[in-house]
Write a protein that holds these residues in place. Structure first.
Motif, PDB file in Angstrom:
ATOM      1  N   ARG A 164      45.695  19.283  23.486  1.00  0.00           N
ATOM      2  CA  ARG A 164      46.132  20.763  22.613  1.00  0.00           C
ATOM      3  C   ARG A 164      47.524  20.921  23.824  1.00  0.00           C
ATOM      4  O   ARG A 164      47.709  20.053  25.109  1.00  0.00           O
ATOM      5  CB  ARG A 164      44.761  21.413  23.362  1.00  0.00           C
ATOM      6  CG  ARG A 164      43.425  21.412  22.862  1.00  0.00           C
ATOM      7  CD  ARG A 164      43.553  21.838  21.748  1.00  0.00           C
ATOM      8  NE  ARG A 164      41.721  21.906  21.096  1.00  0.00           N
ATOM      9  CZ  ARG A 164      41.627  21.169  20.138  1.00  0.00           C
ATOM     10  NH1 ARG A 164      42.356  19.973  19.852  1.00  0.00           N
ATOM     11  NH2 ARG A 164      40.026  20.775  20.293  1.00  0.00           N
ATOM     12  N   LYS A 165      48.398  21.873  23.423  1.00  0.00           N
ATOM     13  CA  LYS A 165      48.968  22.411  23.915  1.00  0.00           C
ATOM     14  C   LYS A 165      49.344  23.740  24.678  1.00  0.00           C
ATOM     15  O   LYS A 165      49.323  24.270  24.088  1.00  0.00           O
ATOM     16  CB  LYS A 165      50.496  21.780  23.183  1.00  0.00           C
ATOM     17  CG  LYS A 165      51.950  22.039  23.586  1.00  0.00           C
ATOM     18  CD  LYS A 165      53.336  21.745  22.810  1.00  0.00           C
ATOM     19  CE  LYS A 165      53.892  22.272  23.022  1.00  0.00           C
ATOM     20  NZ  LYS A 165      55.594  22.327  22.159  1.00  0.00           N
ATOM     21  N   LEU A 166      49.722  23.763  25.894  1.00  0.00           N
ATOM     22  CA  LEU A 166      49.432  24.568  26.736  1.00  0.00           C
ATOM     23  C   LEU A 166      51.245  24.926  27.432  1.00  0.00           C
ATOM     24  O   LEU A 166      51.594  24.089  28.066  1.00  0.00           O
ATOM     25  CB  LEU A 166      48.334  24.830  28.051  1.00  0.00           C
ATOM     26  CG  LEU A 166      47.050  24.915  27.761  1.00  0.00           C
ATOM     27  CD1 LEU A 166      46.335  24.156  29.125  1.00  0.00           C
ATOM     28  CD2 LEU A 166      46.847  26.193  26.979  1.00  0.00           C
ATOM     29  N   GLU A 167      51.431  26.709  27.257  1.00  0.00           N
ATOM     30  CA  GLU A 167      53.467  26.641  27.239  1.00  0.00           C
ATOM     31  C   GLU A 167      52.791  28.051  28.260  1.00  0.00           C
ATOM     32  O   GLU A 167      51.151  28.943  28.728  1.00  0.00           O
ATOM     33  CB  GLU A 167      53.851  27.041  26.510  1.00  0.00           C
ATOM     34  CG  GLU A 167      53.748  26.494  25.094  1.00  0.00           C
ATOM     35  CD  GLU A 167      54.878  26.661  23.649  1.00  0.00           C
ATOM     36  OE1 GLU A 167      54.741  27.880  23.808  1.00  0.00           O
ATOM     37  OE2 GLU A 167      54.777  26.217  23.162  1.00  0.00           O
ATOM     38  N   TRP A 168      54.194  27.742  29.132  1.00  0.00           N
ATOM     39  CA  TRP A 168      53.764  28.741  30.814  1.00  0.00           C
ATOM     40  C   TRP A 168      54.303  30.243  30.303  1.00  0.00           C
ATOM     41  O   TRP A 168      54.223  30.977  28.861  1.00  0.00           O
ATOM     42  CB  TRP A 168      55.456  29.184  30.281  1.00  0.00           C
ATOM     43  CG  TRP A 168      55.236  29.362  32.044  1.00  0.00           C
ATOM     44  CD1 TRP A 168      56.441  31.110  32.413  1.00  0.00           C
ATOM     45  CD2 TRP A 168      55.518  29.216  33.658  1.00  0.00           C
ATOM     46  NE1 TRP A 168      55.729  31.509  33.845  1.00  0.00           N
ATOM     47  CE2 TRP A 168      55.678  30.049  34.441  1.00  0.00           C
ATOM     48  CE3 TRP A 168      55.257  27.862  34.248  1.00  0.00           C
ATOM     49  CZ2 TRP A 168      55.580  30.608  36.096  1.00  0.00           C
ATOM     50  CZ3 TRP A 168      55.645  27.852  35.452  1.00  0.00           C
ATOM     51  CH2 TRP A 168      55.953  29.104  36.346  1.00  0.00           C
ATOM     52  N   ASP A 169      52.339  31.295  30.849  1.00  0.00           N
ATOM     53  CA  ASP A 169      52.668  32.345  30.503  1.00  0.00           C
ATOM     54  C   ASP A 169      51.990  33.205  31.875  1.00  0.00           C
ATOM     55  O   ASP A 169      52.234  32.374  32.593  1.00  0.00           O
ATOM     56  CB  ASP A 169      50.868  32.251  29.684  1.00  0.00           C
ATOM     57  CG  ASP A 169      50.484  33.762  29.493  1.00  0.00           C
ATOM     58  OD1 ASP A 169      50.552  34.665  30.439  1.00  0.00           O
ATOM     59  OD2 ASP A 169      49.618  34.280  28.617  1.00  0.00           O
TER      60      ASP A 169
END
Length: 309
Positions: A164-169
């Motif tokens: 999975r890919k998580l992006e800056w939040d």
């Protein structure tokens, strides 16, 4: 943005002691109350105690041994290249936040967390999901390193591989940093244990701190009548619900009769034959006391009971 501490030549005990100096990625979920096997109280005990506990289990060994395999599967699936970092990162803005990351992605502003998961937990990764405490672990690493993307890859034993890919939040990371700061400043620094959350992890910590009782003295327990009354009400509700559950099971058994399995519109029910073997310790103690004495072990614990005054 961060300081780097080389881990070259570090023993496992030295690495564990270094982890005591800050909040790591695996601590984030516990502090936020979403870790299935830990708690804020357990993290507090780890950060404030002098002892260093080197944990070893089959699950830990499998995860460590298969980490490189998971990284290779990730590279194969994505075409990206990853490498070990061999550093502990410490946030300059928030020095209580540290990160020991599995891999960094070469040529990208990204990192990778490698996991192994039991087949029994496959559903937690279904449909693009990620266990929440792992999500917070990845965002913790982003907060410390400043990297805008974090990948997480998991080998689900006997089932398959996912990533999975998580992006800056900004919002999520801001809330996470605030929660960790409150925990560190209000609990670790001040030496004030956080409140329990009802988890088994909290039981373990309490047993470590207060494993044996001092007999003879009766303590005045002030301000707990309301909570103990609520506990009494909960026990009554549990008993009533358990009786209702048993009644439903009995009705189903009567309907099934001698059938081993049955199906309703939404459920499959089994009522099969099970053979079990157990050791008759009472008989061994009576007939072979010398053998019983050689193999019996004594355990010590504290029993919690509540009775009306």
């Amino acid at each position: 943005m961060f300081d780097k501490i080389s881990l070259a030549g570090f023993s496992n005990a030295e690495w564990l002691r270094l982890r005591k100096t800050g909040i790591g990625g695996s601590d984030a979920g516990a502090i936020c109350g979403v870790h299935p096997y830990s708690s804020a109280m357990k993290v507090f005990q780890d950060k404030t105690s002098e002892s260093v506990e080197e944990q070893d289990s089959e699950a830990i060994r499998i995860g460590h041994d298969l980490e490189q395999y998971v990284a290779e599967r990730f590279m194969e699936a994505t075409g990206l290249k990853v490498r070990r970092s061999n550093f502990m990162y410490r946030s300059k803005e928030h020095p209580f936040m540290i990160a020991d990351v599995d891999r960094v992605v070469v040529g990208k502003d990204a990192g990778l967390e490698c996991k192994t998961a039991s087949a029994y937990n496959a559903d937690k990764w279904a449909d693009g999901n990620i266990p929440l405490h792992y999500v917070l672990q990845c965002y913790h690493y982003m907060a410390v390193t400043g990297k805008r993307v974090w990948y997480i890859a998991a080998l689900i034993l006997g089932r398959g591989f996912v990533y999975r890919k998580l992006e800056w939040d900004d919002s999520l990371i801001g809330e996470l940093v605030r929660a960790e700061k409150v925990f560190w400043d209000d609990h670790v620094v001040k030496g004030i244990m956080p409140p329990p959350d009802g988890s088994r992890a909290c039981d373990e910590v309490i047993e470590k701190y207060f494993g044996s009782a001092k007999t003879g003295e009766v303590m005045a327990l002030t301000g707990f009548d309301g909570k103990l009354e609520r506990r009494r009400d909960i026990l009554k509700e549990i008993a009533e619900l358990e009786t209702e559950k048993k009644q439903i099971e009995q009705e189903v058994k009567l309907a099934m009769g001698e059938h081993e399995t049955a199906r309703s519109g939404s459920f499959r029910v089994s009522w099969g034959n099970v053979d079990s073997t157990r050791l008759d310790t009472k008989r061994i103690k009576e007939e072979k006391p010398e053998i019983y004495a050689d193999y019996v072990t004594v355990s010590h614990c504290r029993r919690f009971e509540v009775k009306a005054a």
